[in-house]
Design a protein around this motif. Structure first.
Motif, short mmCIF file in Angstrom:
data_model
loop_
_atom_site.label_atom_id
_atom_site.label_comp_id
_atom_site.label_asym_id
_atom_site.label_seq_id
_atom_site.Cartn_x
_atom_site.Cartn_y
_atom_site.Cartn_z
N LEU A 65 -2.34 -9.03 10.66
CA LEU A 65 -1.98 -7.66 10.34
C LEU A 65 -1.62 -7.55 8.87
O LEU A 65 -0.96 -8.44 8.32
N THR A 66 -2.04 -6.47 8.24
CA THR A 66 -1.53 -6.19 6.90
C THR A 66 -0.15 -5.59 7.05
O THR A 66 0.16 -4.95 8.05
N GLY A 67 0.71 -5.78 6.06
CA GLY A 67 2.08 -5.28 6.17
C GLY A 67 3.01 -6.36 6.66
O GLY A 67 2.76 -7.56 6.52
N ARG A 68 4.12 -5.94 7.28
CA ARG A 68 5.16 -6.87 7.71
C ARG A 68 5.53 -6.60 9.16
O ARG A 68 5.58 -5.46 9.60
N THR A 69 5.81 -7.70 9.89
CA THR A 69 6.21 -7.57 11.28
C THR A 69 7.65 -8.04 11.50
O THR A 69 8.09 -8.13 12.63
N LYS A 188 -6.33 -1.08 10.99
CA LYS A 188 -6.24 -0.52 12.34
C LYS A 188 -4.80 -0.08 12.62
O LYS A 188 -3.90 -0.22 11.79
N LEU A 189 -4.59 0.43 13.83
CA LEU A 189 -3.32 1.07 14.16
C LEU A 189 -2.12 0.15 13.98
O LEU A 189 -1.10 0.54 13.39
N LEU A 190 -2.21 -1.09 14.46
CA LEU A 190 -1.06 -2.00 14.34
C LEU A 190 -0.81 -2.38 12.89
O LEU A 190 0.34 -2.53 12.47
N SER A 191 -1.87 -2.53 12.11
CA SER A 191 -1.68 -2.82 10.69
C SER A 191 -1.04 -1.64 9.97
O SER A 191 -0.24 -1.82 9.06
N GLN A 192 -1.38 -0.43 10.38
CA GLN A 192 -0.75 0.74 9.77
C GLN A 192 0.75 0.78 10.09
O GLN A 192 1.57 1.12 9.23
N LEU A 193 1.10 0.42 11.32
CA LEU A 193 2.52 0.34 11.67
C LEU A 193 3.23 -0.74 10.85
O LEU A 193 4.34 -0.53 10.34
N ALA A 194 2.58 -1.90 10.72
CA ALA A 194 3.17 -2.99 9.95
C ALA A 194 3.32 -2.61 8.48
O ALA A 194 4.27 -3.03 7.82
#
Length: 266
Positions: A65-69, A188-194
């Motif tokens: 995922l792009t971003g942070r979890t 995608k959706l989860l990467s946007q959230l991250a």
């Protein structure tokens, strides 16, 4: 240096039993738990540093995922440390203080915490959904292959393929499909959230209104995909399982999770 809580505990001797240190919030809920594998447990004084973070989301294996979890950081206030050795335990209270250099108020930091916790919760739901999709898809593909090679009735392949197509459509909305994780594609959706999580966590400050609005929009989109997945599992997969049982073929096992499927109104 990074902020953190330093916890010291003394043991009269190196214990033969498991040692555990838990961080609890003011309400008594466990925030973090550290086991013997992560702790020093020698005779004498031992030291643990908690970086003030809450657990984050763990993507399925291979999912990038792009971003942070990562989870949010503790809001200033009262916390507890509980040391357990075998059947014995002791609890002490401590306080997390606000960095005096910050202009943000405790209320601002609480809002940041709440929004990050919401994002991480949705990331966990989405990650579980991807894990379920990949498990069910693999089982369906295996059954379809058996029909192809003649070890199972051939009339079960078309419905298996149809369900796989539906599941892959949902997966491609949630995250990059398996085997495409490293490709440069639209997030995608989860990467946007991250990615929103990364923005919210980028400074110790109250999140912008725009970030809150974006999270609500992504929550609605995620809820729709989770509902679509539930419809496939409860409808298509259930009917497929009834069919293959009639044909003497083992049914698809759907992974069980503790999470409810959110609705767009939630």
């Amino acid at each position: 240096p990074p902020a953190g809580a330093v916890i010291y505990y003394s043991l009269s001797e190196a214990p033969a039993e498991d040692v555990k240190v838990e961080i609890l919030d003011a309400g008594g809920d466990v925030v973090r738990a550290f086991s013997s594998k992560e702790l020093a447990a020698k005779a004498g004084l031992n030291r643990l540093v908690w970086d003030l973070s809450y657990p984050g989301a763990q993507p399925p294996e291979g999912l990038r995922l792009t971003g942070r979890t990562e989870g949010p950081r503790a809001v200033p206030g009262e916390y507890k440390a509980r040391l357990t050795v075998g059947s014995w335990s002791a609890t002490e209270t401590f306080e997390v203080l606000k960095d005096p250099r910050l202009s943000a108020t405790v209320a601002d930091l609480q809002r940041q915490f709440d929004l990050q916790a919401e994002i991480v919760g949705r990331l966990k739901e989405g990650a579980e959904a991807v894990g379920t999709i990949r498990s069910v898809t693999k089982q369906l593909a295996d059954i379809a292959q058996r029909a192809t090679d003649g070890s199972a009735p051939n009339d079960i392949k078309p419905p298996a393929d149809a369900i796989v197509a539906k599941l892959q459509g949902i997966e491609r909305t949630l995250a990059q499909a398996k085997g495409e994780e490293g490709l440069a594609q639209e997030p995608k959706l989860l990467s946007q959230l991250a990615w929103v999580n990364a923005i919210v966590a980028s400074a110790d400050a109250r999140p912008t209104d725009q970030a809150g609005v974006r999270v609500e929009d992504l929550k609605t989109q995620l809820a729709a995909q989770l509902q679509a997945l539930r419809a496939v599992l409860d409808g298509d997969v259930a009917r497929f399982n009834a069919l293959v049982r009639e044909r003497g073929v083992p049914p698809v096992a759907v992974p069980v999770t503790d999470r409810r499927v959110a609705t767009p109104e939630n």
